[in-house]
Enzyme design. Structure first.
Site, PDB file in Angstrom:
ATOM      1  N   ASP A  35       0.816  -1.286   0.096  1.00 44.08           N
ATOM      2  CA  ASP A  35       0.059   0.013  -0.044  1.00 44.08           C
ATOM      3  C   ASP A  35       0.817   1.145   0.197  1.00 44.08           C
ATOM      4  O   ASP A  35       1.353   1.483   0.970  1.00 44.08           O
ATOM      5  CB  ASP A  35      -0.802  -0.151   1.498  1.00 44.08           C
ATOM      6  CG  ASP A  35      -2.060   0.851   1.169  1.00 44.08           C
ATOM      7  OD1 ASP A  35      -1.953   2.045   0.682  1.00 44.08           O
ATOM      8  OD2 ASP A  35      -3.323   0.467   1.505  1.00 44.08           O
ATOM      9  N   HIS A  73      -7.536  -1.473 -10.078  1.00 41.31           N
ATOM     10  CA  HIS A  73      -7.430  -0.339  -9.161  1.00 41.31           C
ATOM     11  C   HIS A  73      -5.960   0.368  -9.674  1.00 41.31           C
ATOM     12  O   HIS A  73      -6.212   1.845  -9.584  1.00 41.31           O
ATOM     13  CB  HIS A  73      -7.145  -0.557  -7.819  1.00 41.31           C
ATOM     14  CG  HIS A  73      -6.892   0.302  -6.894  1.00 41.31           C
ATOM     15  ND1 HIS A  73      -8.056   1.298  -6.487  1.00 41.31           N
ATOM     16  CD2 HIS A  73      -5.871   0.804  -6.056  1.00 41.31           C
ATOM     17  CE1 HIS A  73      -7.372   2.271  -5.966  1.00 41.31           C
ATOM     18  NE2 HIS A  73      -6.203   1.929  -5.319  1.00 41.31           N
TER      19      HIS A  73
END
Length: 392
Positions: free
Chosen positions: A202, A296
């Site tokens: 992330d 994404h």
């Protein structure tokens, strides 16, 4: 000194604590004073606690000034690993600063309540409503916010308690979220990208610190209007619940198709390693896009959003089961940028409509804050806002 330095002394599978590594993690100190508040671009931290406050009824500008002066003193003292008072509690006795950072922001509502409407930046205009938002008003927004990050939970709690005690003179607590990330020393290297509760790396695509592009993306420029924001930034907070039970029904290949990256290495599905630029034009031998159309990474990319870029800092949260038995867990999403309208808003408007990941997440809280510029010794955070700049 880097978080996790000395971790190499631990062999694979060695459960023992390396004293040298622990000392290095505890001794890490971020400099409080400077052009920018240090928590914006701090190294990845293990704990992140974001708290919002509202002014109490009848609170005055003078009280807010006194509070910001107190918060500045608390931040400078605790980030240096020093005791606040001779008789304070012993919560952090024997501990160093542990990479502590304290970051202070203000909401547009604070300026309105103080009669400073003329000082509200255009960048603090309310965020639009996004498709599928499920925001809880009581858990969103606020007059003031404080982000406390550290690599030791007691160090973070100690600083936050001091900040909350100071705020009690003129503020009420609106909401608080507590997050965590990879522990210092537990990752493959100090520079490793943290993982979230979906098991994904992330923050891979963040702008590179120390570059002009980073500064342009993150900080209000020296010509910013109003002048009190020069050197500051804008924080968008979103509490994003992950529908982990649904996510877990996908196999690894299905999850990778949703994200557009290899789950273990973080490499784009077009090939390379974690930091290889994704090739959105590449096809597989069967004729399919290597990075699926709704992935994404594709939909969040600068290429898909007219160059829009943000500095992403995130912490995980895991608050136990909901009433329906599903985990109340997900991401405390923090996005720093020079202009939310040209950063987060552009990206989120696209993601809400076409991102495959949107099926597996819910945005449940939100906030927009002006992160005050840093300050010099003898000054306090927010002085330019509350007193004006004599140089102007």
């Amino acid at each position: 000194m880097a978080v996790g330095a000395g971790a190499a002394a631990l062999g694979p599978g060695n459960g023992a604590t390396d004293p040298a590594s622990a000392a290095l993690v505890g001794d890490e100190q971020l400099t409080f004073y400077g052009t920018h508040q240090p928590g914006i671009a701090a190294p990845a931290q293990t704990h992140g606690w974001l708290t919002a406050f509202d002014l109490a009824s009848g609170a005055t500008l003078a009280q807010v000034k006194a509070l910001l002066q107190q918060w500045t003193a608390i931040a400078a003292t605790t980030m240096a690993g020093r005791s606040l008072t001779a008789g304070e509690d012993a919560m952090t006795y024997g501990r160093g600063p542990s990479g502590l950072s304290v970051t202070v922001g203000v909401g547009a509502s604070l300026l309105t309540k103080l009669g400073l409407n003329h000082q509200i930046p255009d960048q603090l205009a309310p965020l639009p409503k996004f498709l599928n938002d499920a925001l809880v008003p009581a858990s969103s927004d606020g007059d003031l916010c404080v982000l406390v990050g550290a690599n030791d939970g007691l160090v973070a709690a100690h600083a936050l308690r001091a900040l909350q005690r100071a705020a009690a003179t003129c503020c009420t607590l609106r909401w608080q979220v507590n997050g965590f990330a990879d522990a210092a020393g537990s990752m493959p290297s100090p520079a490793s990208t943290p993982r979230n509760l979906m098991g994904q790396l992330d923050g891979t695509g963040n702008p590179k610190q120390g570059t002009a592009a980073f500064d342009q993306t993150v900080y209000a420029p020296a010509t910013a209007d109003p002048a009190w924001m020069r050197g500051g930034s804008y924080l968008v907070y979103r509490k994003i619940r992950m529908l982990l039970d649904d996510w877990d029904t996908l196999d690894r290949a299905g999850q990778e198709a949703v994200i557009g990256r290899d789950k273990l290495t973080g490499a784009p599905l077009s090939g390379g390693d974690e930091f290889t630029e994704p090739d959105y034009r590449k096809f597989t031998p069967s004729g399919a896009l290597a990075i699926p159309a709704g992935a994404h990474v594709r939909q969040a990319s600068a290429q898909a959003n007219n160059g829009a870029t943000i500095l992403r800092r995130a912490f995980n949260y895991y608050d136990g089961p909901r009433s329906d038995g599903a985990p109340d867990a997900g991401l405390i999403f923090l996005a720093f940028q020079a202009d939310p309208a040209n950063g987060f808003t552009v990206i989120q408007q696209r993601l809400a409509g076409v991102d495959s990941l949107s099926t597996f997440i819910r945005h449940e809280a939100s906030g927009l804050f002006a992160i005050l510029p840093g300050c010099r010794p003898g000054e306090y955070l927010g002085r330019e806002l509350l007193e004006g700049d004599p140089a102007e």
